[in-house]
Structures are given as structure tokens and as C-alpha cells.
Design a protein around this motif. Structure first.
Motif, PDB file in Angstrom:
ATOM      1  N   THR A 550       0.673  -1.083  -0.025  1.00 21.05           N
ATOM      2  CA  THR A 550      -0.103   0.193   0.017  1.00 21.05           C
ATOM      3  C   THR A 550       0.933   1.282   0.110  1.00 21.05           C
ATOM      4  O   THR A 550       1.967   1.510   0.704  1.00 21.05           O
ATOM      5  CB  THR A 550      -0.706   0.163   1.154  1.00 21.05           C
ATOM      6  OG1 THR A 550      -1.403  -1.566   1.650  1.00 21.05           O
ATOM      7  CG2 THR A 550      -2.004   0.890   1.097  1.00 21.05           C
ATOM      8  N   CYS A 551       0.400   2.238  -0.686  1.00 13.49           N
ATOM      9  CA  CYS A 551       0.830   3.593  -0.439  1.00 13.49           C
ATOM     10  C   CYS A 551      -0.104   4.621   0.139  1.00 13.49           C
ATOM     11  O   CYS A 551      -1.427   4.534  -0.205  1.00 13.49           O
ATOM     12  CB  CYS A 551       1.329   4.175  -1.819  1.00 13.49           C
ATOM     13  SG  CYS A 551       3.026   3.343  -2.523  1.00 13.49           S
ATOM     14  N   MET A 552       0.109   5.619   0.909  1.00 13.24           N
ATOM     15  CA  MET A 552      -0.624   6.584   1.339  1.00 13.24           C
ATOM     16  C   MET A 552      -0.022   7.819   1.259  1.00 13.24           C
ATOM     17  O   MET A 552       1.469   7.989   1.684  1.00 13.24           O
ATOM     18  CB  MET A 552      -1.263   6.239   2.767  1.00 13.24           C
ATOM     19  CG  MET A 552      -2.202   6.866   3.349  1.00 13.24           C
ATOM     20  SD  MET A 552      -3.324   6.119   4.622  1.00 13.24           S
ATOM     21  CE  MET A 552      -2.082   5.424   5.679  1.00 13.24           C
ATOM     22  N   THR A 553      -0.728   8.971   0.960  1.00 17.37           N
ATOM     23  CA  THR A 553      -0.301  10.256   0.897  1.00 17.37           C
ATOM     24  C   THR A 553      -1.296  11.132   1.682  1.00 17.37           C
ATOM     25  O   THR A 553      -2.342  11.281   1.497  1.00 17.37           O
ATOM     26  CB  THR A 553      -0.379  10.695  -0.457  1.00 17.37           C
ATOM     27  OG1 THR A 553       0.550   9.760  -1.110  1.00 17.37           O
ATOM     28  CG2 THR A 553       0.174  12.192  -0.722  1.00 17.37           C
ATOM     29  N   ALA A 554      -0.788  12.075   2.392  1.00 20.60           N
ATOM     30  CA  ALA A 554      -1.189  12.974   3.346  1.00 20.60           C
ATOM     31  C   ALA A 554      -1.509  14.233   2.421  1.00 20.60           C
ATOM     32  O   ALA A 554      -0.623  14.606   1.612  1.00 20.60           O
ATOM     33  CB  ALA A 554      -0.525  13.627   4.532  1.00 20.60           C
ATOM     34  N   LEU A 555      -2.837  14.719   2.446  1.00 20.32           N
ATOM     35  CA  LEU A 555      -3.224  15.817   1.468  1.00 20.32           C
ATOM     36  C   LEU A 555      -3.353  17.183   2.389  1.00 20.32           C
ATOM     37  O   LEU A 555      -3.708  17.040   3.647  1.00 20.32           O
ATOM     38  CB  LEU A 555      -4.664  15.652   0.894  1.00 20.32           C
ATOM     39  CG  LEU A 555      -4.456  14.384   0.176  1.00 20.32           C
ATOM     40  CD1 LEU A 555      -5.959  14.251  -0.396  1.00 20.32           C
ATOM     41  CD2 LEU A 555      -3.698  14.534  -1.199  1.00 20.32           C
ATOM     42  N   PRO A 556      -3.292  18.493   1.957  1.00 14.95           N
ATOM     43  CA  PRO A 556      -3.425  19.670   2.581  1.00 14.95           C
ATOM     44  C   PRO A 556      -4.541  19.860   3.490  1.00 14.95           C
ATOM     45  O   PRO A 556      -4.490  20.720   4.456  1.00 14.95           O
ATOM     46  CB  PRO A 556      -2.774  20.519   1.696  1.00 14.95           C
ATOM     47  CG  PRO A 556      -3.226  20.010   0.431  1.00 14.95           C
ATOM     48  CD  PRO A 556      -3.117  18.659   0.343  1.00 14.95           C
ATOM     49  N   ASP A 557      -5.606  18.949   3.181  1.00 16.19           N
ATOM     50  CA  ASP A 557      -6.773  19.660   3.740  1.00 16.19           C
ATOM     51  C   ASP A 557      -6.893  18.565   5.003  1.00 16.19           C
ATOM     52  O   ASP A 557      -8.055  18.596   5.476  1.00 16.19           O
ATOM     53  CB  ASP A 557      -8.036  19.362   2.973  1.00 16.19           C
ATOM     54  CG  ASP A 557      -8.299  18.018   2.585  1.00 16.19           C
ATOM     55  OD1 ASP A 557      -7.371  17.242   2.605  1.00 16.19           O
ATOM     56  OD2 ASP A 557      -9.265  17.708   1.720  1.00 16.19           O
ATOM     57  N   GLY A 558      -5.977  17.899   5.533  1.00 11.71           N
ATOM     58  CA  GLY A 558      -5.913  16.848   6.442  1.00 11.71           C
ATOM     59  C   GLY A 558      -6.601  15.315   6.104  1.00 11.71           C
ATOM     60  O   GLY A 558      -6.684  14.671   7.221  1.00 11.71           O
ATOM     61  N   THR A 559      -6.941  15.324   4.720  1.00  5.86           N
ATOM     62  CA  THR A 559      -7.412  13.915   4.603  1.00  5.86           C
ATOM     63  C   THR A 559      -6.216  13.032   4.101  1.00  5.86           C
ATOM     64  O   THR A 559      -5.036  13.632   3.806  1.00  5.86           O
ATOM     65  CB  THR A 559      -8.459  13.869   3.425  1.00  5.86           C
ATOM     66  OG1 THR A 559      -8.093  14.626   2.333  1.00  5.86           O
ATOM     67  CG2 THR A 559      -9.729  14.777   4.099  1.00  5.86           C
ATOM     68  N   TYR A 560      -6.522  11.738   3.558  1.00  2.00           N
ATOM     69  CA  TYR A 560      -5.196  10.833   3.066  1.00  2.00           C
ATOM     70  C   TYR A 560      -5.673   9.951   1.957  1.00  2.00           C
ATOM     71  O   TYR A 560      -7.089   9.611   1.879  1.00  2.00           O
ATOM     72  CB  TYR A 560      -4.571   9.938   4.355  1.00  2.00           C
ATOM     73  CG  TYR A 560      -4.282  10.690   5.618  1.00  2.00           C
ATOM     74  CD1 TYR A 560      -2.953  11.019   5.807  1.00  2.00           C
ATOM     75  CD2 TYR A 560      -5.050  11.248   6.486  1.00  2.00           C
ATOM     76  CE1 TYR A 560      -2.336  11.640   6.689  1.00  2.00           C
ATOM     77  CE2 TYR A 560      -4.710  12.114   7.424  1.00  2.00           C
ATOM     78  CZ  TYR A 560      -3.422  12.242   7.723  1.00  2.00           C
ATOM     79  OH  TYR A 560      -2.943  12.771   8.762  1.00  2.00           O
ATOM     80  N   MET A 561      -4.879   9.884   1.089  1.00  2.00           N
ATOM     81  CA  MET A 561      -5.472   9.122  -0.060  1.00  2.00           C
ATOM     82  C   MET A 561      -4.476   7.791   0.031  1.00  2.00           C
ATOM     83  O   MET A 561      -3.271   7.654   0.152  1.00  2.00           O
ATOM     84  CB  MET A 561      -4.618   9.562  -1.645  1.00  2.00           C
ATOM     85  CG  MET A 561      -5.536  10.918  -1.977  1.00  2.00           C
ATOM     86  SD  MET A 561      -7.196  10.529  -2.203  1.00  2.00           S
ATOM     87  CE  MET A 561      -7.349   9.170  -2.957  1.00  2.00           C
ATOM     88  N   ILE A 562      -5.286   6.557  -0.086  1.00  2.00           N
ATOM     89  CA  ILE A 562      -4.717   5.317  -0.109  1.00  2.00           C
ATOM     90  C   ILE A 562      -4.805   4.748  -1.653  1.00  2.00           C
ATOM     91  O   ILE A 562      -5.742   4.575  -2.098  1.00  2.00           O
ATOM     92  CB  ILE A 562      -5.447   4.401   0.951  1.00  2.00           C
ATOM     93  CG1 ILE A 562      -5.578   5.129   2.457  1.00  2.00           C
ATOM     94  CG2 ILE A 562      -4.837   3.021   0.771  1.00  2.00           C
ATOM     95  CD1 ILE A 562      -6.596   4.190   3.265  1.00  2.00           C
TER      96      ILE A 562
END
Length: 767
Positions: A550-562
Motif C-alpha cells: 500500500t501507499c498513502m499520501t497526506a493531503l493539505p486538507d487533513g485527509t489521506y489518499m490510499i
């Protein structure tokens, strides 16, 4: 008639008496050999309506009355039975209407460990008990006293050519409806079945119809539960079926249209990266393992996304001298944001320390390159698959790895630059959990200490001595395998949850995906905790699909993309299958088990050696994949995922800033434009290096901000424990919409990395 002499009569009587005594002795051995308190109860008929003793022990070619009773005593049972000679069963009562056979001689099979004893026969049990023998008639499945909102639905058949539910838990001596349903509930499964007395299954009710399961007579589910013989737990190929009927255990949202985001092609690649890093010069560095790309590949490139319309200008060729395969990466807190790459595949590359001083700017080509000389600058220990982080004093901590390609563990920690006289710190927990602890997840905690998660364990280390100061509960695995792991090669991904001013709350840790040892079943859940809490526990949240690598990225609005990964297997070449093409948005502001939204799909398999990092424009750059599985190609193409906040049609906010070098607690002024009217929020996103599900340097902070007109004042985070030293992307948010970011540096360079390393082959920016 011939007469018999006295001697011959005496001899005949003596022989007959001897035979009688011998027969009585055999019976005595067969029926009176058990331990004190145990007695023989007779030969019982088995399997008329199900097993009369529920708990079968392993077959034994040396089975005796004594050995079987001893096994039952050890397990806490009061009834023991031997069948077919080599079989041993235990329970606390005779079940399912078991009755005595018409003759004791029906138990005629000799015990293999003592042929003078009888150990039952076909469907006949030689029964012994400790105290009076209890006989229980047929009973039913448990319908009352169930946990939560579970309800019994009936007896059903197994699937046609497949199991109804794939997650099997075998509780040889402890299976009950309560235990089974509680486990399924904890992991978010709303359907369950019990079978063969000792088997528990978890899944979803849609699986039942898909498997072709149908209703069966209640009498088909006639095997008593191995952990509670007063209830039935299915039968042979029959399931006692239960369904959760209360408030759903999870809610997955399904986005559509622009709310689902979208994948877009960014550029055709020239490299299959194993590590990507966002540079403070507005560009992105890619490094690859030796031999992945074309034979003439230099192993390193830099991407200028402002030039994607002209690939010849977008890609700049760079060079590394040794193999960076499975190395670590960071952005340093020095004044130019140099990138460091640590470790490698084998030989001298495992000792390698490589530095790059980012230069140029979007649209303007740089000239600097990676610098490396293992004879001048080297690790104390060779490391393959290490992790790295910036400590609160500004130095670099390097953790774990192996000595080289598939070599012995390197169970130690070391600091760069090397303090005078300092060696390495040996960690028992790294040695014990090798090889499932590679690329451990690291984080500085606001209250002090270093959080580290590896395999299925986690702990807090003293930030000076690296001694363990707190051990957390083991990280939950999958519903049927507590030994599932989260770090390479079982490879999930981890993120630090957002921190909000005034930064008094404990830091949250989120870990998603992973896999199991052995069968390599990808994990289908995320877990989170707050390590600094007095008694931290792990919160489980089920994901919409299984995911490993899995990869996950933090977004600037406080959410996360998996994103990325596979639905089966482990990390490595050719070790996974069934690519996961779906993106999932995780929103920690929502209630637990309602945080995941199923987003758009890609058409490109992103498996081993794929990455995802945040771009300055708020998109997610997705790259790589080197499965070497004969099915999916080495992936050169670079995609972006466009989050819905960029598809709403809202105009972006923007800002200008003069001070990009912040002190802790300082007040920083920016001039803003908020087309949506605000209110203004700002986020700080740590500089990232992404590899193998580990995003080194990631941090998400929302500092305090106040505005008067178009001038806003940001209060910088208070300390290097709250916000580690280094470079951050500063975003301005107008509602959900982010600006393009500007790089800022927080906390300076107290370790004076700008003057390191003092060797001829390395450039130093100074302080």
C-alpha cells in the motif's frame, strides 16, 4: 472309557485356571488402568446424531488409555474417549444422545501403545470419566446471550465449490458462538458461521448467495461447539449462520463524478523509481535500483513538472555511484534542503551515504548531482531496507535493515553525523522480529520519545539513549491471523494523523494494509492509536478491499489518499497478484468506521516499488512498479491523482510570504487572496521521501492563523517535538481548496548539517 490320571486332571485344571486368570488380567488392564479418580464407563456408540465428544486430539500411533486421559486432563476436561485405536477425544459430558453399545466387546480395537488395552472401534468409544458421567441430549445453536446485535439465522449449506466465507478461524477446544461473533465484529464483519464444532468463519452476507449456499435442516447442524458443549456449532459442510442486525459496523461512502477525483497521465517516464522525493526547488527526484531500467541508465533523474509538455526538458539525468536498491531517503534541515539517500543493496552500497543539493527552479534546469564517496563518508553498519528520520537535535537517526541482499539482520540504530566515540545501539526487538520488520515506521512524539512500529509490534524509545520506555499492545493483524504484519515484506503503509494548534492532543498514528506470513493473505483493515496516551489501544477500521504494498499520501486538507498495491501476496519480485486499482480517501475528521470513501480507479497496476507523494499543486504523484511477475510490466509512466478539492470549479486561494525561515513559536505574516471568502486555514506538510509504503519525513500540522483584511498571521509550531526540524510545504486553504504551496524551513540547523560532511567530494552549503 479311558481313565484319567490325577496328574493329567490337575494339569488340565491348572491350564484352564491360568487362562481364566489371564483373561481377567487383560480385562483388568483394559478397564482399571486410568489415573486416580478416573473410571471406565463403558463402550459408547458415536456419530448417530453427531460426535458424542466434541474435542478431538491429534491422532497417535502410541495411543493408550493413560495417554488419552492425560491429554484431556491437561486441557481441563473430565471425560476421555478412545476410538479406532489411535483417536483420542475429550469433553465434559456425553453429547448428542450418546448411548451404551449393546455389548462392551464392540470396543474391540487394541490401543496401539498398549495392545492389552481396548481403544474403541469404528464409531465406538471406550469412555472414561473423572467422577459421575454426565449425558446430554441433543441441543441447539446458541440464540440468546449473543454479543452485540447478532441474531441466529439458521443452518445453511457450505458453498458450491468454495467456502461461503473465506476467513477461517479454527478453535480446536474453545469455539463458541460468542467467541466467533465477537472476533468477526471486532474486525468489521457482519456475517458469521460456525462449522464442524471447532471452526469459525467471518465475512459478509453477500458472500452467502454468491457461494450458492442454501437453507439446510436444523438437524444437519448437529456438532457441539468445542468450547461449550451445551450449544451446536454447525455440522459437516453445514454452517450455523449468524447475522449482525444492528447499526452497521462500518459505512463506506462511494463517490461519483468529480467527488471521486480522477487519475490523469502526467508524463511518460525514463526510470522505474524505487524512491521518490519532493525537492525544495519545486522538482522531484527519482532513484532506481541497478538493472531495473535500460542498460545505460544512470540510476537517478529529476523531474520538472512545469515541462511535462516537453519530456526532453522535463527529465534531467543525474548519477549515483552505487546501488540504491531499497535505501532510505530524507530532506535535511540545512538551509538549501539537501536530500540524503542512505544504504543500499549489497557490498559497499549498503554503507553508502549520498547527498544532493537541489538547484534550479521550475523551468530552469539545475546542474548539481548526487555526491558520494564511501571511502570518505560511510555508515558504521551496512544497511539494506533501513529507515531514517530527523531527531529533535537536528541529527539523523538510521534504524534497522539487513546487512545486504537477503542477508542477516542489522538490528541496530546509528546517528549521523557520527557523534565522537559513538557506536551503534543494538536493538533486541529488531533481531527478534527479522525479517518482517524492515523499513520500520518512525515518528518524533510531541511529549518526547520516538515512536517505532515494526512487524506487528510498536514501542516508544528514549530520544537520547534509544532505550525502550514504553511497549504498546501488539498491532492487530487480520481477523483470522494475529501474526499479520505491517512492515516489509508484509508491507502496509503508515501516516501521522493531523496535529492542530495549540498542539496539546497526543499524536495519532494510522497504519493501513499489510499481509500475513505463510499464506500471504493481504490485510483489509487500518489501525490507529495515540502512543502517548496512558494506556494506548489500537482502533480497527475495515477497508473496502484487501491491500498489500500500500501507499498513502497526506493531503493539505487533513485527509489521506490510499492507493497502489495488490489484494494478495507480499512485497517482493513476483510475490503478489490481483492489483488493487482503486483509490480510497480516508478522512480522520469523520466518526470511526465512517472515514473511508471509495474513489476513482486507475488502469495501471502499481505493485512492488511503487510510490505516491504530495505535489506542490495539491495533486498526488504516483509512480513506479517493478513486479517482475511475467504479467504486469515494469512501469515507467507517471500518473497523478487529482483530489476532488481541485475539481469543484472553485478558484484557488493564493498568498505571498517574505519569511521562509521560521523560528519555533514565531509570528509569520502572509498576504492572502481568498476567492471563496474564507475563513483562511493553513497547513504545513513535511518534506517526503516515499518508498515501500514508508513516507519518511511526513507530518501534517495546522498552525494557528488569524487574519485582518488580506493580511494573516501564522503562529509557528512551538517545538521540534511537535514539528520536527526541517522543510515543509505551506498551503493556504479557502474552504476545501488549497493554494499552490511554498516551501518554508522550520527550526534552523542546530546540528550544523550545513557544514557536514567535511570531505573533498562533498559540497557544503554552510549555516
Amino acid at each position: 472309557m479311558a481313565s484319567l490320571s490325577f496328574g493329567s486332571v490337575f494339569a488340565s485344571l491348572f491350564l484352564l485356571t491360568s487362562l481364566l486368570v489371564s483373561t481377567d488380567a487383560s480385562a483388568l488392564i483394559a478397564k482399571r488402568a486410568p489415573p486416580e479418580g478416573w473410571s471406565y464407563q463403558g463402550c459408547y456408540i458415536d456419530n448417530l446424531t453427531g460426535r458424542i465428544l466434541a474435542n478431538r486430539q491429534p491422532n497417535s500411533d502410541t495411543n493408550t488409555v493413560e495417554s488419552c486421559i492425560a491429554a484431556c486432563i491437561q486441557l481441563g476436561y473430565k471425560v476421555a474417549g478412545m476410538e479406532f485405536g489411535f483417536e483420542c477425544y475429550c469433553d465434559n459430558a456425553i453429547n448428542n444422545g450418546g448411548a451404551l453399545a449393546s455389548a462392551d466387546t464392540e470396543c474391540s480395537v487394541a490401543c496401539p501403545g498398549n495392545t492389552a488395552q481396548k481403544c474403541g472401534a469404528g464409531n465406538r468409544l471406550s469412555i472414561y470419566s473423572n467422577g459421575p458421567l454426565v449425558e446430554q441430549g441433543p441441543v441447539a445453536a446458541q440464540k440468546t446471550g449473543l454479543p452485540g446485535s447478532w441474531q441466529y439465522q439458521g443452518c445453511i449449506t457450505e458453498g458450491v465449490g468454495r467456502k461461503v466465507w473465506k476467513y477461517q478461524i479454527i478453535n480446536q477446544n474453545t469455539n463458541t458462538a460468542t467467541a466467533c461473533l465477537s472476533q468477526c465484529q471486532r474486525f468489521g464483519f457482519q456475517a458469521a458461521g460456525l462449522e464442524y464444532g471447532s471452526e469459525c468463519y467471518c465475512g459478509d452476507d453477500v458472500d452467502r448467495a454468491a457461494a450458492g449456499s442454501t437453507a439446510a435442516p436444523e438437524s444437519d447442524c448437529g456438532i457441539r461447539c468445542s468450547g461449550d458443549s451445551q450449544y451446536l456449532c454447525g455440522g459437516g459442510n453445514r454452517l450455523s449462520w449468524y447475522l449482525w442486525t444492528g447499526t452497521p459496523l462500518y459505512v463506506w461512502n462511494y463517490a461519483s463524478g468529480t467527488a471521486a477525483g480522477r487519475y490523469e497521465m502526467l508524463i511518460g517516464g525514463v526510470v522505474v523509481p524505487l524512491l521518490t522525493t519532493s525537492g525544495v526547488n519545486g522538482k522531484y527526484t527519482f532513484v532506481e535500483k541497478y538493472g531495473t531500467g535500460p542498460p545505460n541508465s544512470t540510476g537517478a533523474y529529476e523531474l520538472d513538472v512545469s515541462q511535462t509538455g516537453n519530456p526532453a526538458l522535463a527529465w534531467r539525468t543525474m548519477h549515483v555511484k552505487t546501488d540504491v536498491f531499497c535505501s532510505a531517503g530524507l530532506t535535511l534541515p540545512d538551509k538549501v534542503g539537501r536530500q540524503i539517500n542512505i544504504g543500499g543493496w549489497s557490498g559497499t552500497s549498503t554503507f553508502g551515504i549520498r547527498l544532493y543539493w537541489p538547484d534550479g527552479s521550475p523551468g530552469v534546469a539545475g546542474t548539481n548531482d548526487w555526491q558520494e564517496n564511501v571511502n570518505e563518508l560511510t555508515l558504521q553498519k551496512g544497511r539494506w531496507y533501513p529507515s531514517a528520520m530527523i531527531l529533535t537535535n537536528g541529527s539523523i537517526l538510521v534504524v534497522g535493515g539487513e546487512t545486504g541482499s537477503n542477508g542477516p539482520p542489522q538490528p541496530s540504530l546509528e546517528v549521523l553525523p557520527r557523534p565522537p566515540g559513538a557506536g551503534v545501539y543494538t536493538a533486541e526487538w529488531l533481531l527478534r522480529t527479522d525479517p518482517n520488520n524492515l523499513y520500520p515506521f518512525l515518528a518524533i512524539l510531541p511529549s518526547g520519545g520516538i515512536f517505532v512500529a515494526y512487524y506487528n509490534e510498536a514501542r516508544i524509545l528514549d530520544e537520547r539513549t534509544f532505550d525502550t520506555i514504553k511497549t504498546l499492545p501488539n498491532i492487530p493483524g487480520s481477523v483470522n491471523n494475529p501474526g499479520a504484519g505491517r512492515t516489509y515484506p508484509l508491507e502496509g503503509t503508515a501516516m501521522l494523523l493531523p496535529q492542530y494548534a495549540p498542539f496539546g492532543a497526543p499524536l495519532g498514528i494510522l497504519i493501513c494494509g499489510g499481509s500475513t506470513t505463510g499464506a500471504a493473505i493481504a490485510v483489509d483493515n487500518c489501525v490507529s492509536t495515540t502512543p502517548e496516551s496512558g494506556a494506548p489501544q489500537w482502533t480497527l477500521e475495515r477497508m473496502p478491499s484487501q491491500r498489500v504494498m500500500t501507499c498513502m499520501t497526506a493531503l493539505p486538507d487533513g485527509t489521506y489518499m490510499i492507493v497502489n498495491g495488490a489484494k494478495q501476496g507480499v512485497a517482493g519480485f513476483g510475490l503478489a497478484e490481483d492489483p488493487n486499482f482503486n483509490a480510497v480517501l480516508y478522512d480522520p475528521s469523520k466518526p470511526v468506521n465512517q472515514r473511508m470513501t471509495v474513489m476513482a480507479n486507475t488502469t495501471i497496476a502499481r505493485l512492488y516499488h511503487s510510490e505516491a507523494i504530495l505535489m506542490q499543486d495539491g495533486r498526488v504523484m504516483i509512480s513506479g512498479s517493478d513486479p517482475q511477475d511475467g504479467k504486469n510490466p515494469e512501469e515507467y509512466r507517471v500518473e497523478v491523482f487529482v483530489p476532488p478539492y481541485l475539481l469543484s470549479g472553485r478558484a484557488r486561494p493564493s498568498f505571498t510570504i517574505a519569511n521562509r525561515n521560521w523560528a519555533y513559536g514565531a509570528s509569520i505574516s502572509i498576504t492572502v487572496s481568498l476567492p471563496g471568502g474564507g475563513p483562511a486555514r493553513v497547513s504545513l506538510m513535511g518534506a517526503e521521501s516515499s518508498t515501500h509504503g514508508n513516507t519518511m519525513g511526513q507530518r501534517t500540522l495546522f498552525p494557528a492563523v488569524s487574519c485582518a483584511g488580506n493580511t494573516c498571521t501564522i503562529t509557528a509550531p512551538p517545538s521540534p517535538r511537535v514539528a520536527p526540524l526541517g522543510w515543509y510545504q505551506l498551503f493556504l486553504l479557502d474552504g476545501p481548496t488549497p493554494s499552490v504551496s511554498t516551501w518554508i524551513r522550520l527550526g534552523g540547523d542546530p546540528a550544523e548539517l550545513g557544514n557536514w560532511p567535511n570531505f573533498p567530494d562533498f559540497s557544503r552549503p554552510g549555516l
